[in-house]
Design an enzyme around this catalytic site. Sequence first.
Site, PDB file in Angstrom:
ATOM      1  N   HIS A 461      10.346  50.453  22.775  1.00 22.82           N
ATOM      2  CA  HIS A 461       8.695  50.717  22.411  1.00 22.82           C
ATOM      3  C   HIS A 461       9.022  51.548  22.289  1.00 22.82           C
ATOM      4  O   HIS A 461       7.959  52.078  21.064  1.00 22.82           O
ATOM      5  CB  HIS A 461       8.126  50.237  24.656  1.00 22.82           C
ATOM      6  CG  HIS A 461       6.715  50.719  24.517  1.00 22.82           C
ATOM      7  ND1 HIS A 461       6.166  49.587  24.481  1.00 22.82           N
ATOM      8  CD2 HIS A 461       6.517  51.792  23.794  1.00 22.82           C
ATOM      9  CE1 HIS A 461       4.529  49.651  24.650  1.00 22.82           C
ATOM     10  NE2 HIS A 461       4.396  51.109  24.232  1.00 22.82           N
ATOM     11  N   GLU A 462       9.280  52.964  22.648  1.00 20.47           N
ATOM     12  CA  GLU A 462       8.587  53.883  21.973  1.00 20.47           C
ATOM     13  C   GLU A 462       8.584  54.434  20.977  1.00 20.47           C
ATOM     14  O   GLU A 462       9.048  55.264  19.748  1.00 20.47           O
ATOM     15  CB  GLU A 462       9.577  55.643  23.034  1.00 20.47           C
ATOM     16  CG  GLU A 462       8.399  55.432  24.840  1.00 20.47           C
ATOM     17  CD  GLU A 462       6.843  55.246  24.563  1.00 20.47           C
ATOM     18  OE1 GLU A 462       5.862  55.498  23.517  1.00 20.47           O
ATOM     19  OE2 GLU A 462       6.633  55.363  25.155  1.00 20.47           O
ATOM     20  N   HIS A 468       5.941  53.407  13.492  1.00 20.03           N
ATOM     21  CA  HIS A 468       4.852  53.937  12.986  1.00 20.03           C
ATOM     22  C   HIS A 468       3.824  55.068  12.354  1.00 20.03           C
ATOM     23  O   HIS A 468       3.770  54.597  10.979  1.00 20.03           O
ATOM     24  CB  HIS A 468       3.127  53.053  14.012  1.00 20.03           C
ATOM     25  CG  HIS A 468       2.736  52.588  13.303  1.00 20.03           C
ATOM     26  ND1 HIS A 468       1.552  52.346  15.000  1.00 20.03           N
ATOM     27  CD2 HIS A 468       1.945  52.207  12.735  1.00 20.03           C
ATOM     28  CE1 HIS A 468       0.856  51.185  13.662  1.00 20.03           C
ATOM     29  NE2 HIS A 468       1.234  51.580  12.496  1.00 20.03           N
TER      30      HIS A 468
END
Length: 670
Positions: A461-462, A468
């Site tokens: 997730h991180e 991004h």
Amino acid sequence: MTNPLLAEWATPFNLAPFDAISDEDFAPAFDAAMQEARAEVAAIADNPDAPTFANTIEALEASGDALDKVLSVFFTVAGADSNPRRQELQRDFGPKLAAYSSELYGNKQLFARVEAVWQARETLDLTAEQQRLLMLTHRAFRRAGAALTGEQDKRMRAIMARLAELGTAFTQNLLADEAGWHIELSEADLEGLPEFVIQSAHAAGQEKAADGPVITLSRSLIVPFLQFSLRRDLRRRAFEAWTSRGAMGGETDNRAIAEEILRLRAERAALLGYESFAAYKLETEMAKTPEAVRDLLMAVWEPARAQAEADADKLTTMMREDGINGDLEPWDWRYYSEKRRQAEHDLDEAALKPYLSLDAMIEAAFGCANRLFGLEFKPLDVALYHPDCRAWEVTRQGRHVAVFIGDYFARGSKRSGAWCSSMRGQAKLPKVQGPVVINVCNFAKGDPALLSYDDARTLFHEFGHALHHLLSDVSYESLSGTSVARDFVELPSQLYEHWLEVPEVLERYATHVETGAPMPPEMLDRLLKATTYDMGFQTVEYVASALVDLTFHEGVPPDDLMTAQRDSLDRLGLPHAITMRHASPHFAHVFSGDGYSSGYYSYMWSEVMDADAFAAFEEAQGPFDADQARALERHILSQGGSSDPAELYTAFRGRLPGVAALLRGRGLAA
């Protein structure tokens, strides 16, 4: 000597020289950088030339570089490696930063220049990204109260200063409660605990200078304790301490702080002409209105609660078989759910963990990024802020892209949770710069470090957030990376979690930490079939938190925080054995700052999109479809906040999604 925070950094990739920086450098560097930032803003406001995009909007974009440099270092260490001096500095810096922000957005001369450029926008021949930057800059001034005058302007400045103080106090109180509580265990208390929990408890005991193993309030330690401990009395003691963070009484109690924050937010929104803080906050999000958020959450709440109540009946039956009467309690749920999971899926987390070492899961996250986007990761030997940190240079086709830093282990000086931040964002103007991105987690330390499946999911997730930043390709730093609407920011992170569930990824990287053998096929099959196990519980505890957050900010601020929380949960019909994931006194997402206030729902809003986005890969040639990966990078990961998020998603998928894919993905569809 020159303050290292203000000097040119002659370091690899212009990284902060952490080995040369002391806590005594921060205050003078902050004051000098703040003075420089004020001078830069004054020069823009006082410019005698007619306002233009270049001398006003781009000039603002370029201002405050020294201040950003100082704060990027300070907030990195203040969150991940705090100490009393850094906490004192946080309390000092918070009001000063709020005052600076109020000065900036309250500068009438500067706002007049921004307004002039905004009114002339149709004649300026701006690029799409420049139009976006102008709109966001103008909107930020308006929403900060730049148009307010007189007593209203003065009151807004006071509100923002006080909110900064309260947010810092909330965070530090929570850190104090988490660091100040532990329970020492005897050898008899260890009965039933897997070896990985025992090792982690011993490591925590060493950090606390205790005589033996301890359980702390670190999620990576307390959750497995609640899953496996045979001692119901100790489970209750640990659970009640965990859920009482911020509400233990005394100087660290957050209840009055949260109540004041809610009152000030409501007043702030009213000054700006909004009917509620939720209406103000959601104006800039994809959701747009509180009604749209509530509709989404309630569409998920009903099927999730029904599933949770059916699961509670099964767990209660198991508890009766153990000879325990009375209600199933919150400190019982994880214990009996784990027993049920082992029975129904034959999935023993203690047997699973050796296949999920931290190093292997880092390699898996990197490997997927390589196959999807061509990124390569080379370890760096550079000075960082803590010995636990690790760094890599990120390249593509031999070209430098970024620096990635991982800080994975729990410690008393680190706030709870997991997060991604950038010490430097990607930009092309006013100078070309590659990002420096950090993932911070709170995994239990071990030799070797072993992860639960939830931990591994957190790591992916991180790292999705990191991608991004890493793949950002915009002109202006304020639009780069995760500088997007709050309910869009979780799309890349939650989408990346899906690659952890790809069988070929686990087949390659989930290898036994001692033997190197791959995870047995039958274990892999059970693991994947169990990915939606207990999803009723997980969804209910999350949605309950999101709905309470929305309710607090949608109407009149409550006089009594805990009574209002209880009343809200009673109206929802929260099952007895499930609590909010984040009770209000430790709801840092909402009360440490404005970030997720009225916005905790955004994880689920993004999940609607991530379920649909991963389906695009499945509908093509599979999880590593090259065309879909290029489209994902081109339309979403590289774009940052340079376009409206609905437009970005539609460009990638051809349409906006509905809630059906989310319910199927969570196993909650009828």
